[in-house]
Design a protein around this motif. Sequence first.
Motif, PDB file in Angstrom:
ATOM      1  N   MET A 103      -1.983  56.403   9.826  1.00 16.25           N
ATOM      2  CA  MET A 103      -2.075  57.526  11.056  1.00 16.25           C
ATOM      3  C   MET A 103      -0.978  57.156  11.914  1.00 16.25           C
ATOM      4  O   MET A 103      -0.036  58.221  12.242  1.00 16.25           O
ATOM      5  N   VAL A 104      -0.734  56.090  12.438  1.00 17.11           N
ATOM      6  CA  VAL A 104       0.534  55.697  13.370  1.00 17.11           C
ATOM      7  C   VAL A 104       1.761  55.766  12.728  1.00 17.11           C
ATOM      8  O   VAL A 104       2.743  56.615  13.300  1.00 17.11           O
ATOM      9  N   VAL A 105       1.848  55.838  11.482  1.00 19.17           N
ATOM     10  CA  VAL A 105       3.330  55.890  10.898  1.00 19.17           C
ATOM     11  C   VAL A 105       3.400  57.522  10.693  1.00 19.17           C
ATOM     12  O   VAL A 105       4.525  57.932  10.787  1.00 19.17           O
ATOM     13  N   VAL A 106       2.472  58.101  10.282  1.00 13.21           N
ATOM     14  CA  VAL A 106       2.539  59.739  10.025  1.00 13.21           C
ATOM     15  C   VAL A 106       2.868  60.245  11.369  1.00 13.21           C
ATOM     16  O   VAL A 106       3.945  61.156  11.452  1.00 13.21           O
ATOM     17  N   VAL A 107       2.392  59.628  12.543  1.00 11.34           N
ATOM     18  CA  VAL A 107       2.741  60.390  13.769  1.00 11.34           C
ATOM     19  C   VAL A 107       4.171  59.886  14.450  1.00 11.34           C
ATOM     20  O   VAL A 107       4.905  60.679  14.812  1.00 11.34           O
ATOM     21  N   ALA A 108       4.469  58.815  13.929  1.00 11.17           N
ATOM     22  CA  ALA A 108       5.583  58.102  14.727  1.00 11.17           C
ATOM     23  C   ALA A 108       6.760  58.251  13.816  1.00 11.17           C
ATOM     24  O   ALA A 108       7.795  58.038  14.277  1.00 11.17           O
ATOM     25  N   GLY A 109       6.497  58.447  12.674  1.00 14.96           N
ATOM     26  CA  GLY A 109       7.716  58.311  11.778  1.00 14.96           C
ATOM     27  C   GLY A 109       8.163  56.942  11.127  1.00 14.96           C
ATOM     28  O   GLY A 109       7.561  55.910  11.749  1.00 14.96           O
ATOM     29  N   ALA A 141       2.353  54.950  19.528  1.00 15.45           N
ATOM     30  CA  ALA A 141       1.229  55.734  18.698  1.00 15.45           C
ATOM     31  C   ALA A 141       0.107  54.686  18.501  1.00 15.45           C
ATOM     32  O   ALA A 141      -1.106  55.000  18.803  1.00 15.45           O
ATOM     33  N   GLY A 142       0.476  53.536  18.460  1.00 16.20           N
ATOM     34  CA  GLY A 142      -0.610  52.471  18.107  1.00 16.20           C
ATOM     35  C   GLY A 142      -1.386  52.255  19.437  1.00 16.20           C
ATOM     36  O   GLY A 142      -2.816  52.274  19.290  1.00 16.20           O
TER      37      GLY A 142
END
Lengths: 300, 318
Positions: free
Chosen positions: A237-243, A253-254
């Motif tokens: 999720m964090v990677v999807v939101v943050a890139g 995001a974390g």
Amino acid sequence: MLDNLLLFVQFPPLAVDVVVNGLLIGAIFALAAYGMALVWGVLNIVNVVQGELVVLGGYVTFLLVQWGMPPLIGVPVSALVMFGVGWVLYRAIVFRVVDKDIFISILATFGLAILIQQLANLSFGADVRSVDAGLGSLHFLDGMVTVAWVKLIAFALALVAGASLWFFLRHARLGQAIRATAQNPRAARILGIDTGRVYAATYALNAALCGAAGSLAVMAWTIHPYMGLPYTVRSFMVVVVAGVGNVGAVVAAGLGLGALENVAGFVLGTEFQIAFVFALMVTILVWRHLRAARRREHLK
Amino acid sequence: MTKLSDWHIMGVLAIAGLGLPFLAPSLITQLSFLWLMVIFALTWDMLGGRMGYNSFGNIVFFGIGCYAAAVVQRDAGLPYFEALALGLVLGAALAVAAALLFGAALLGIRGHYFAIGTLGLGITAAEVAAGWDYVGAGSGMALPLYPGALGQREFFFCFSLFAVAIVCFLFLRWLYGTRFGLALNAIRDDQDKADAMGLRTTPIKVFAWCIAAFFLSISGGLAANMIGFIDPRDVAFAGATFGVWMVLMAILGGKGTLWGPVLGAIVFHITQELFWTYLLGWQRVALGLLIVVIVVFFPQGIMGWIAERRAARQGAAP
């Protein structure tokens, strides 16, 4: 549910307590998410075994403490041990799925996750484990807000790890090789970079980050063999939101996720906290898709 | 020798399915689970193999079927079979409605985002069911006792699941021959081109998921009654077992082929039962290892392997 929401309004210090503790836990999510962003960006793999690497890191620290070591030593030791585990995992299995269809890599790492879960269950038992760091807590606002020292340390360590990762990718020789491979593996090979080694190093580095995150998680929170998947999904999720390429956004995001999750756990009841995490991920994916669709409409 | 056709194999399977419960009554539960696995693999393959949408969340519809049957049987106050029938119908309706809703939301998402999104869907459902008191929360639900004579119950559910599996197989066999089946393949091969050629891809995808949801929920209602008890995480929404197995069986047999999922389900189910018998305590570890081995070393599946061999024998370029 509404009662809990009302509690927030009536006792603002309680809200502060929940949010602050959530933010601090969020640092652990950010740490695991750095690793996932790295592997995703460089190997183009969604590493579903991420959460199990976190849990294994937690067990390393747990064992160390049982053998009489001070808990904080666990952080570097877990990272080191997990670096080795990551290297072995890559050389044994993960390298075989790097250039395959992305679904194959998801399924293969999912299989690995189930394998590690079961092995952890057999070796350490299904009990919930935790380690007392023995550092005490800080109290603010007449004791309404309690912050464990270990959470503050986790928070600081996560920030330090993020900063060093950024510095490493920017200036170290291996870091530059990793970035070059991420941009164009073929060109990197032509220029003399051993991409196989870079991939292995990236995966091992990810495992080390997870190991550190797990070590902090077992001190600040709890672990048990089946709690890997929530960590995987949080990182995803964090990677999807943050890139994938932005360390600062990953931290933000974390932390945001940690706070949100803690508040949701308080308002909905802890039995729905995991449900909230997974539902939030689905929501984020749908929202992201709708946004992309709207952009396409504009282009027409 | 005349060529082995589909109908020959189907005939043999039908005779086996009808005869085995009488010849080997001790295997009847295994056989019922085998038909359940066949339904799982077939319905998964419609999306994963034919349409190229790899879902980890199909288990949601199975779970909806389980819970719908259990709730209706508990609350409707009807005799056993009427309640079961009503539960199956309501479950199917609910699952298809859920497939419409989730499909509209998720089927626009592609690739690994879809796979992980559906994984999230399955686990959310399990966690919600595990926290919801109306459906027994974490302690699950017990289903009413079968009213017939002792031993009749196993036969009833074995044959019901067998019937569902056959209907599902014949329906999909017919469906893959129609324009709709071709449209599914077109979406898998190149969705943008399919769009550009004027296929209405989103309704097609959602409709395909509805079909899968229908069969899964019916099998869910029957399986819940066969097992007699539903647990939110280990039976109804068992993402780490049933949910992964359906993917694995389709891949093991051969994605996107008619017989692949059936073959994969049979081979997998037998392997799994052997693990359970001979590797007590380590069976789940062995299953995890099996997933990795199949996915990493054998992604083309049995049917794909046979096709390769045949091509090599006839001297065609692989």
